[in-house]
Every structure is written in C-alpha cells, then in structure tokens.
Enzyme design. Sequence first.
Site, PDB file in Angstrom:
ATOM      1  N   ASP A   1      97.911 -78.490 115.260  1.00  6.19           N
ATOM      2  CA  ASP A   1      97.331 -79.707 114.691  1.00  6.19           C
ATOM      3  C   ASP A   1      98.289 -80.328 113.735  1.00  6.19           C
ATOM      4  OD1 ASP A   1      94.711 -81.168 113.961  1.00  6.19           O
ATOM      5  OD2 ASP A   1      95.824 -80.855 111.866  1.00  6.19           O
ATOM      6  N   VAL A   2      98.509 -81.616 113.715  1.00  5.22           N
ATOM      7  CA  VAL A   2      99.581 -82.283 112.995  1.00  5.22           C
ATOM      8  C   VAL A   2      99.297 -82.384 111.453  1.00  5.22           C
ATOM      9  CG1 VAL A   2     100.967 -84.650 112.792  1.00  5.22           C
ATOM     10  CG2 VAL A   2     100.417 -83.736 115.207  1.00  5.22           C
TER      11      VAL A   2
END
Length: 296
Positions: free
Chosen positions: A251-252
Amino acid sequence: MNRTIRIPVPAEFDFSVNLDYLSRSPDESLYRIRDGRLFKTIPCGSRSPFFEVAAEPGSLLVLPLDDEPWSPETEREVVAYTRDWFDLDNDLSPFYELAGRDPLLRDVVSRLYGLRNMGIPDLFEALCWGIIGQQINLAFAYTLKRRFVEAFGRQVRRGDVDCWLFPEPRDIAGLDVGDIAALKMTTKKAEYLIGVARLIADGELGRAVLLEGDIRSAEKRLVSIRGIGPWTANYVLMRCLRYPSAFPIDDVGLHNAIKAVLRMEQKPTAARIKELAVGWRGWEAYATFYLWRVLY
DNA sequence: GGCCAGGACTATG
DNA sequence: CATAGTCATGGC
C-alpha cells in the site's frame, strides 16, 4: 415503539476517535454525520432499518429511527452489523502492548487510543471499494464510489437525513462495462466490478465460504479472481473478514505514512518495511490502519 | 504543468 | 522470477 439498544464496548474504545475517522471524506454517502451524530441504514430482507449510533461511557447506543417496530431479526442484524463495523469483538490490548514498544507506532497509537479498524462488513462493498481505490488518490476514489453508489444503489430517507444502500451484486452483474466506465473509471475496473458481482450473485463467492479456512486459503481464493491482487485481497481480509494479521504491504499510503513518521527522504523499500513490521506479527492490519491515519 | 495516487494485468527477457 | 509498459482520471 422501538427501544434504544445498548451494546457494551471494550475498554480500548473511544467513539469520538472513530467518528473522526468516519468523517474523513465529504463524499461518503453510505452513512451520514450531522452535527456530530452518526446515521446509517443497512439492507435487512426487504427493509432498510434506519438508525443513529451514539455513545455513552462503556456502551454504544443504537437508536432506531423508524416508525414501524423492528422485528427481533432486524434488531439482531443491526446489532451484529454495528459490532462488526466498530470491530468490537477484537481485544486490542495485545496490540497496544506491542505498539507501545514500537518506535514507529508508539506516538500514533497514543494519539489515536481507542480507534478501531472500522470495517466494511458487506463483502461486495469491501471488494468494490478495494477495486475502485486501486492506483488513484483517495479523494478521487471517494468521488468514484459516490458516483457508483448513487448511480446503482438506493437512497433511503428519514426526516431530513438520507443514506444510500450500496448496490447489490445482482444490480451490477447485468450491467455493461460502458455503464460503469461512464462514471470515469477505467474500463478494466468496470470489468472487475462486474466480474466480482457475478461471482457473488451466482453464489460462487461469499463471506461465509471465505471464512471456512484460514487466512491463507482466503487470500489464495481472492487473488485467483480477476482484478484482485495481493493488495486488494489483504485489504478485504483486513476490513471485511477481520483478520488482524492481514497486511496490504504494497500500500502506497502505508509507505508514505512510514516515510512521514520516520522523516525519511524517500519511501521505504519493501525489505525495509518487512523489517519494521517484524514486531507487528499478528497485528499488521491494526498497525496499517493506525498508520494510515497519519496521512488521511 | 508535472508528478503521483490506498494496483493489477500483460507481455517480454 | 524480475522488469517494463499500460490503464486513464483527477488531486495537489
């Protein structure tokens, strides 16, 4: 006349912190927050009970807002939904214990004490929200979800408050890709949404089946579905199937949160994240959920 | 105006 | 297995 329902909450619970989380987007239409009061409706057979969720010390309160009396079945479903939504059945004390020793989590957790991993109990909604949110910023994701919900869902009103019911799989399964792409989603996402809707509508995919095995078998099943990769699978494992060890490690937002807390010049590498997360074992979902709140 | 966003698929070495 | 290209629109 409907009575107020009282749901006991764990010690590690703070309604206002969770309400802050729920307030993060003005484009949310599946529940409403008006003057600090939380309103919600859910599908329940052919009915859609409308209620407010409030709090008093030690309890959540469900306040029915319908004129007609709720059946025992409706009452059970609303209570079950609310318990799941606020993740009341998870004991967070082990998480707080490990977080207090973790340099990355310590400050965040003390600032957000009582925050629960607010869930998405409905599997279809969780899968759609994951797919919609792939590779776009969160504000735009909320815009797209709102368009999707208001194009294909159903609006319920009580007095001057309204909420939308998320579209049912059967409502989406028969659409053409163009119907959804018209909302400015990519054609691929439209295909993924329709594909998932068909699987659920046809009974080939469901929450109960996914919960039969362990987290690994559920992840394997989810990733086998077109449009669902490791990130989306773990997102659903975390927000819907309630595995505290689910970990959307790609997840960024998580990467940027770690970067911010540690004041790094660049986003951490995958190897670095794995190192940092060694101490989170079993609670990766909660660590991620709290770290998200650093940014959003 | 350019970079990037709560990724996944496909093709290619 | 690892890497690069593609999707496509909007937020900031």
